[in-house]
Structure formats: structure tokens, C-alpha cells
Design an enzyme around this catalytic site. Sequence first.
Site, PDB file in Angstrom:
ATOM      1  N   SER A   1       0.836  -1.203   0.000  1.00 25.60           N
ATOM      2  CA  SER A   1       0.000   0.000   0.000  1.00 25.60           C
ATOM      3  C   SER A   1       0.866   1.246   0.000  1.00 25.60           C
ATOM      4  CB  SER A   1      -0.844  -0.020   1.284  1.00 25.60           C
ATOM      5  OG  SER A   1      -1.452   1.224   1.508  1.00 25.60           O
TER       6      SER A   1
ATOM      7  N   TYR B   1      -1.696  -0.547  10.986  1.00 25.60           N
ATOM      8  CA  TYR B   1      -1.989  -1.187   9.693  1.00 25.60           C
ATOM      9  C   TYR B   1      -0.809  -0.977   8.738  1.00 25.60           C
ATOM     10  CZ  TYR B   1      -3.605  -1.539   4.886  1.00 25.60           C
ATOM     11  OH  TYR B   1      -3.688  -1.845   3.550  1.00 25.60           O
TER      12      TYR B   1
ATOM     13  N   LYS C   1       2.091  -3.640   6.673  1.00 24.58           N
ATOM     14  CA  LYS C   1       2.470  -3.681   5.253  1.00 24.58           C
ATOM     15  C   LYS C   1       3.986  -3.536   5.115  1.00 24.58           C
ATOM     16  CE  LYS C   1      -1.453  -4.534   3.677  1.00 24.58           C
ATOM     17  NZ  LYS C   1      -1.728  -5.815   3.042  1.00 24.58           N
TER      18      LYS C   1
HETATM   19  P1  NAD Z   1     -11.046  -6.768   1.735  1.00 22.55           P
HETATM   20  O1  NAD Z   1     -11.214  -6.702   3.205  1.00 22.55           O
HETATM   21  O2  NAD Z   1     -12.231  -6.536   0.866  1.00 22.55           O
HETATM   22  O3  NAD Z   1     -10.407  -8.184   1.318  1.00 22.55           O
HETATM   23  C1  NAD Z   1      -9.540  -8.905   2.160  1.00 22.55           C
HETATM   24  C2  NAD Z   1     -10.039 -10.342   2.203  1.00 22.55           C
HETATM   25  O4  NAD Z   1      -9.154 -11.110   3.015  1.00 22.55           O
HETATM   26  C3  NAD Z   1     -11.437 -10.483   2.810  1.00 22.55           C
HETATM   27  O5  NAD Z   1     -12.224 -11.292   1.975  1.00 22.55           O
HETATM   28  C4  NAD Z   1     -11.181 -11.150   4.155  1.00 22.55           C
HETATM   29  O6  NAD Z   1     -12.271 -11.965   4.551  1.00 22.55           O
HETATM   30  C5  NAD Z   1      -9.922 -11.942   3.872  1.00 22.55           C
HETATM   31  N1  NAD Z   1      -9.077 -12.221   5.038  1.00 22.55           N
HETATM   32  C6  NAD Z   1      -8.578 -11.332   5.939  1.00 22.55           C
HETATM   33  N2  NAD Z   1      -7.840 -11.966   6.850  1.00 22.55           N
HETATM   34  C7  NAD Z   1      -7.834 -13.282   6.519  1.00 22.55           C
HETATM   35  C8  NAD Z   1      -7.236 -14.438   7.069  1.00 22.55           C
HETATM   36  N3  NAD Z   1      -6.493 -14.378   8.188  1.00 22.55           N
HETATM   37  N4  NAD Z   1      -7.452 -15.631   6.476  1.00 22.55           N
HETATM   38  C9  NAD Z   1      -8.219 -15.731   5.354  1.00 22.55           C
HETATM   39  N5  NAD Z   1      -8.813 -14.655   4.787  1.00 22.55           N
HETATM   40  C10 NAD Z   1      -8.628 -13.447   5.365  1.00 22.55           C
HETATM   41  O7  NAD Z   1      -9.863  -5.755   1.350  1.00 22.55           O
HETATM   42  P2  NAD Z   1      -9.389  -5.223  -0.074  1.00 22.55           P
HETATM   43  O8  NAD Z   1      -9.757  -3.795  -0.152  1.00 22.55           O
HETATM   44  O9  NAD Z   1      -9.799  -6.153  -1.130  1.00 22.55           O
HETATM   45  O10 NAD Z   1      -7.817  -5.277   0.145  1.00 22.55           O
HETATM   46  C11 NAD Z   1      -7.055  -6.374  -0.306  1.00 22.55           C
HETATM   47  C12 NAD Z   1      -5.611  -6.148   0.077  1.00 22.55           C
HETATM   48  O11 NAD Z   1      -5.158  -4.923  -0.494  1.00 22.55           O
HETATM   49  C13 NAD Z   1      -5.347  -6.051   1.572  1.00 22.55           C
HETATM   50  O12 NAD Z   1      -4.130  -6.683   1.842  1.00 22.55           O
HETATM   51  C14 NAD Z   1      -5.245  -4.565   1.803  1.00 22.55           C
HETATM   52  O13 NAD Z   1      -4.441  -4.272   2.915  1.00 22.55           O
HETATM   53  C15 NAD Z   1      -4.568  -4.112   0.517  1.00 22.55           C
HETATM   54  N6  NAD Z   1      -4.822  -2.711   0.191  1.00 22.55           N
HETATM   55  C16 NAD Z   1      -6.112  -2.262   0.110  1.00 22.55           C
HETATM   56  C17 NAD Z   1      -6.341  -0.929  -0.186  1.00 22.55           C
HETATM   57  C18 NAD Z   1      -7.741  -0.387  -0.232  1.00 22.55           C
HETATM   58  O14 NAD Z   1      -7.923   0.810  -0.098  1.00 22.55           O
HETATM   59  N7  NAD Z   1      -8.772  -1.214  -0.440  1.00 22.55           N
HETATM   60  C19 NAD Z   1      -5.263  -0.064  -0.423  1.00 22.55           C
HETATM   61  C20 NAD Z   1      -3.969  -0.570  -0.348  1.00 22.55           C
HETATM   62  C21 NAD Z   1      -3.753  -1.895  -0.034  1.00 22.55           C
HETATM   63  C1  WQD Z   2      -9.415   9.887   0.837  1.00 21.99           C
HETATM   64  C2  WQD Z   2      -9.608  11.379   0.996  1.00 21.99           C
HETATM   65  C3  WQD Z   2      -9.849  12.058   3.284  1.00 21.99           C
HETATM   66  C4  WQD Z   2     -13.677  10.022   3.971  1.00 21.99           C
HETATM   67  C5  WQD Z   2      -6.759   4.973   3.083  1.00 21.99           C
HETATM   68  C6  WQD Z   2      -5.688   4.291   3.899  1.00 21.99           C
HETATM   69  C7  WQD Z   2      -4.589   3.786   2.998  1.00 21.99           C
HETATM   70  C8  WQD Z   2      -5.159   2.907   1.875  1.00 21.99           C
HETATM   71  C9  WQD Z   2      -6.295   3.575   1.171  1.00 21.99           C
HETATM   72  C10 WQD Z   2      -5.051   0.605   2.517  1.00 21.99           C
HETATM   73  C11 WQD Z   2      -8.819  11.967   2.152  1.00 21.99           C
HETATM   74  C12 WQD Z   2     -11.110  12.331   2.519  1.00 21.99           C
HETATM   75  C13 WQD Z   2     -12.506  10.509   3.412  1.00 21.99           C
HETATM   76  C14 WQD Z   2     -14.711  10.946   4.308  1.00 21.99           C
HETATM   77  C15 WQD Z   2     -13.349  12.738   3.476  1.00 21.99           C
HETATM   78  N1  WQD Z   2      -5.696   1.683   2.392  1.00 21.99           N
HETATM   79  N2  WQD Z   2     -12.344  11.847   3.165  1.00 21.99           N
HETATM   80  N3  WQD Z   2     -14.495  12.273   4.044  1.00 21.99           N
HETATM   81  O1  WQD Z   2      -6.994   8.017   3.794  1.00 21.99           O
HETATM   82  O2  WQD Z   2      -6.148   8.353   1.420  1.00 21.99           O
HETATM   83  O3  WQD Z   2      -6.190   6.088   2.398  1.00 21.99           O
HETATM   84  O4  WQD Z   2      -7.269   4.043   2.115  1.00 21.99           O
HETATM   85  O5  WQD Z   2      -3.879   0.387   2.364  1.00 21.99           O
HETATM   86  O6  WQD Z   2      -3.707   3.088   3.805  1.00 21.99           O
HETATM   87  O7  WQD Z   2      -5.157   5.216   4.830  1.00 21.99           O
HETATM   88  O8  WQD Z   2      -8.328   7.147   1.803  1.00 21.99           O
HETATM   89  O9  WQD Z   2     -10.688   7.115   1.162  1.00 21.99           O
HETATM   90  O10 WQD Z   2     -10.090   7.327   3.616  1.00 21.99           O
HETATM   91  O11 WQD Z   2      -9.654   9.244   2.081  1.00 21.99           O
HETATM   92  O12 WQD Z   2     -13.204  13.948   3.254  1.00 21.99           O
HETATM   93  O13 WQD Z   2     -15.773  10.578   4.838  1.00 21.99           O
HETATM   94  O14 WQD Z   2     -10.984  11.615   1.310  1.00 21.99           O
HETATM   95  O15 WQD Z   2      -9.596  13.078   4.210  1.00 21.99           O
HETATM   96  O16 WQD Z   2      -8.422  13.259   1.779  1.00 21.99           O
HETATM   97  P1  WQD Z   2      -6.867   7.526   2.433  1.00 21.99           P
HETATM   98  P2  WQD Z   2      -9.764   7.635   2.192  1.00 21.99           P
END
Ligand code: NAD
Ligand code: WQD
Length: 341
Positions: free
Chosen positions: A124, A148, A152
Site C-alpha cells: 500500500s 496497519y 504492510k
Molecule cells: P477486503 O477486506 O475486501 O479483502 C480482504 C479479504 O481477506 C477479505 O475477503 C477477508 O475476509 C480476507 N481475510 C482477511 N484476513 C484473513 C485471514 N487471516 N485468512 C483468510 N482470509 C482473510 O480488502 P481489499 O480492499 O480487497 O484489500 C485487499 C488487500 O489490499 C489487503 O491486503 C489490503 O491491505 C490491501 N490494500 C487495500 C487498499 C484499499 O484501499 N482497499 C489499499 C492498499 C492496499
Molecule cells: C481519501 C480522501 C480524506 C472520507 C486509506 C488508507 C490507505 C489505503 C487507502 C489501505 C482523504 C477524505 C474521506 C470521508 C473525506 N488503504 N475523506 N471524508 O486516507 O487516502 O487512504 O485508504 O492500504 O492506507 O489510509 O483514503 O478514502 O479514507 O480518504 O473527506 O468521509 O478523502 O480526508 O483526503 P486515504 P480515504
Amino acid sequence: MRILVTGGAGYIGAHTCVVLAERGHDVVIADNFSNSSPAVLPRLEALTGRPVVLARIDLRDAKAMSALFAAHAFDAVIHFAALKAVGESCEKPLAYFDNNISGSLVLLQAMKDAGVGKLVFSSSATVYGAPDAVPVGEDSPLRVTNPYGRTKLVVEQLLEDVCRSDPGLHVANLRYFNPVGAHPSGMIGEDPSDIPNNLMPYVCQVAAGRRERLHVFGGDYPTVDGSGVRDYIHVVDLARAHADAIDFLQREHRGLTVNLGTGRGVSVIELVRAFERASGRRVPFEIVARRAGDVAEVYADPTRAHRLLGWRAQLDVDAMCRDAWRWQSLNPMGYAEREAA
Ligand code: NAD
Ligand code: WQD
């Protein structure tokens, strides 16, 4: 190839399973449904025209993981399974360390025992913390601002150590910026179980009338209109990059670390306006105080992903909003709708 997708029932995992199937790969999903619903599975089957192979297991269950690897000859693993809520991670850091770090360790041991040497890891942009400059390149300093994010960074670092010890293991670290949107069919999308933490699902629920108004966190940042700027990336573009990373590992026999973003910063208010255009709905908002831990502006330098993977984001903010809205309007209560019907 036969690919294990951990967390494949989740938001990004499910979209990636569709792309993998389109490219002719056989997919096995391992998920404990801690943040997803089995209701996604028939939809994946409908979209891909193939049965979904599911192992309902927790990654930390070493016995179950070793049985899974014994039952399938995996060529590669894509590792999505993790907990991902920043706020929750501050309240329950041990749960995050256990799930995200211990889960990864059990997976790595199972891969080693089974001789599986290709891994794509969901990292991430959170590993950059508050970056010194934008656009953010992969060599920018890495810092942690919450538990969190620490999971990562720690997993990236321990993967580096394990790769150094094992020339047969190659890892693609994919650092996602802000994934949003949904499959254009409207059949799969993001389904937050509680009040959404992230911007796009919150905007969707306001447009749908489930919430009264959006709180814009901060109107006094040094940005184009005072609201925070991020690099939103369509989940289908993101999913494609995983299939490209698998091809890279297969072709190059080496690892890589790349940013996955569009390279374009979009403010909260710009996103709201784009969503209003795409949906034809109003999204009332109110500017409130900054959210603790937020930074003004983060967007990617995605040139390395293009150079190494040949990947580039193709879908713009209008497509992200249009597809997010289609998913929201066809599934007002997410996957629960179908289950309750
Ligand atoms: P999500 O929560 O929708 O998907 C994660 C899945 O993993 C879920 O289905 C959950 O049930 C499963 N899971 C969690 N822990 C588990 C375990 N111990 N054993 C088996 N299954 C398990 O999340 P997502 O948004 O699809 O994110 C996927 C990956 O991408 C994650 O690693 C997240 O950290 C990373 N990521 C997400 C974002 C984002 O904003 N969505 C941004 C950057 C990185
Ligand atoms: C985006 C923008 C908020 C909600 C997060 C995690 C990051 C990654 C992605 C996993 C920001 C603004 C948000 C609201 C708002 N996840 N906002 N009102 O914070 O960039 O990233 O998700 O790895 O680790 O930190 O994403 O969607 O929360 O916010 O104004 O109700 O929207 O301040 O500027 P963020 P976000």
C-alpha cells in the site's frame, strides 16, 4: 497457471479473480470471510463462466494451509488477505499484527514447503506515510504512521529477507494508492460492513440516500480547492496489474516493487463533482475539521510499473464514479441484498 488467491472473496481479490480467469488461469480462493461474503462466489461464477474453487480457511491455520498446498499444485500466489482499517488498527494493533503478519508467515512457510516460488503481495501507499514530495516514487522514504501501515512495511521487509535466503522465491510488491470503483457489470464491488471509512463508498451511500451528507475532512489544505488530494485508481485497472505481475514473475525470474496509481491527483471536492455528474444525484457535503493522520496531497509516480509490467491505468475518474454508482444502485445493501432475497 494455477494461482492461489488469498482474500480472493474481498473487494480487490474478487476483481482480480475475474481478470485471472479471463487470462486463462485456474484460481483457488482462500478466505475466512472475516470481511467478505460467500455471496460473491456465485457472482464470480456468473462473470467468469467457471466454477469457483474455494477453501474457507484462516491463513493462520498452518495445518489447513499445508493441506491446501498439498491438494493443489500452485504455480503462484496472490496474497490479498489482510485486515485494512487504519482506525481499527490503532485500537487493536495486536489483532492486525497477528492477522496480517502471522498470516503472511504461515503462507510463506506453506509456499516454501510446497516449493512455490512466485508471490504477488498487496502492499500500500501507506508505506510512504506523509511523503516529502509528490509524485511519490518507489524510492521515497518509507515510514509508518499507524499499525496497519506497519503490517504492510514489516511484511515487505520480511519478504525481502526471505527472498535473500531463497533464490527460488520472487516477490512482486504492489503498492496500491486509492482503489475505487467496481466491475462494469455492477455484479461485484466494495461492500463495507459498517459505516464506510473511505471516501468513495461513503459518497456512494450519500448519493443513494443512505447517509445525509459527506463530511469533507479539511478545507484548508494547500491544494487546488483546500480539500485533500489522492490518487484514485479503478479497481479493474488494479486487478489487471496483478495478472501482469504474474506474467512478470513467470518471465523474468526476479522480484519487483511498484506503485499502482494513475499519477493524477484528485481532490475530495473534484471527486464529489465527478460523482454527481456520473450518477445524476446530488452529494451534499459539509467541510469539517481535518481527520487526524491525513496528509494534504498524495499521488503516485507510476512510471516504474509501466516500464517493468507494461501496465498503465486506463480508466479515469468518470469511469470510477460511473462504475461505483452502478454497483451501488444495483446493490443498495451490497451482497446482503442477494442473500436476503
Ligand atoms: P477486503 O477486506 O475486501 O479483502 C480482504 C479479504 O481477506 C477479505 O475477503 C477477508 O475476509 C480476507 N481475510 C482477511 N484476513 C484473513 C485471514 N487471516 N485468512 C483468510 N482470509 C482473510 O480488502 P481489499 O480492499 O480487497 O484489500 C485487499 C488487500 O489490499 C489487503 O491486503 C489490503 O491491505 C490491501 N490494500 C487495500 C487498499 C484499499 O484501499 N482497499 C489499499 C492498499 C492496499
Ligand atoms: C481519501 C480522501 C480524506 C472520507 C486509506 C488508507 C490507505 C489505503 C487507502 C489501505 C482523504 C477524505 C474521506 C470521508 C473525506 N488503504 N475523506 N471524508 O486516507 O487516502 O487512504 O485508504 O492500504 O492506507 O489510509 O483514503 O478514502 O479514507 O480518504 O473527506 O468521509 O478523502 O480526508 O483526503 P486515504 P480515504
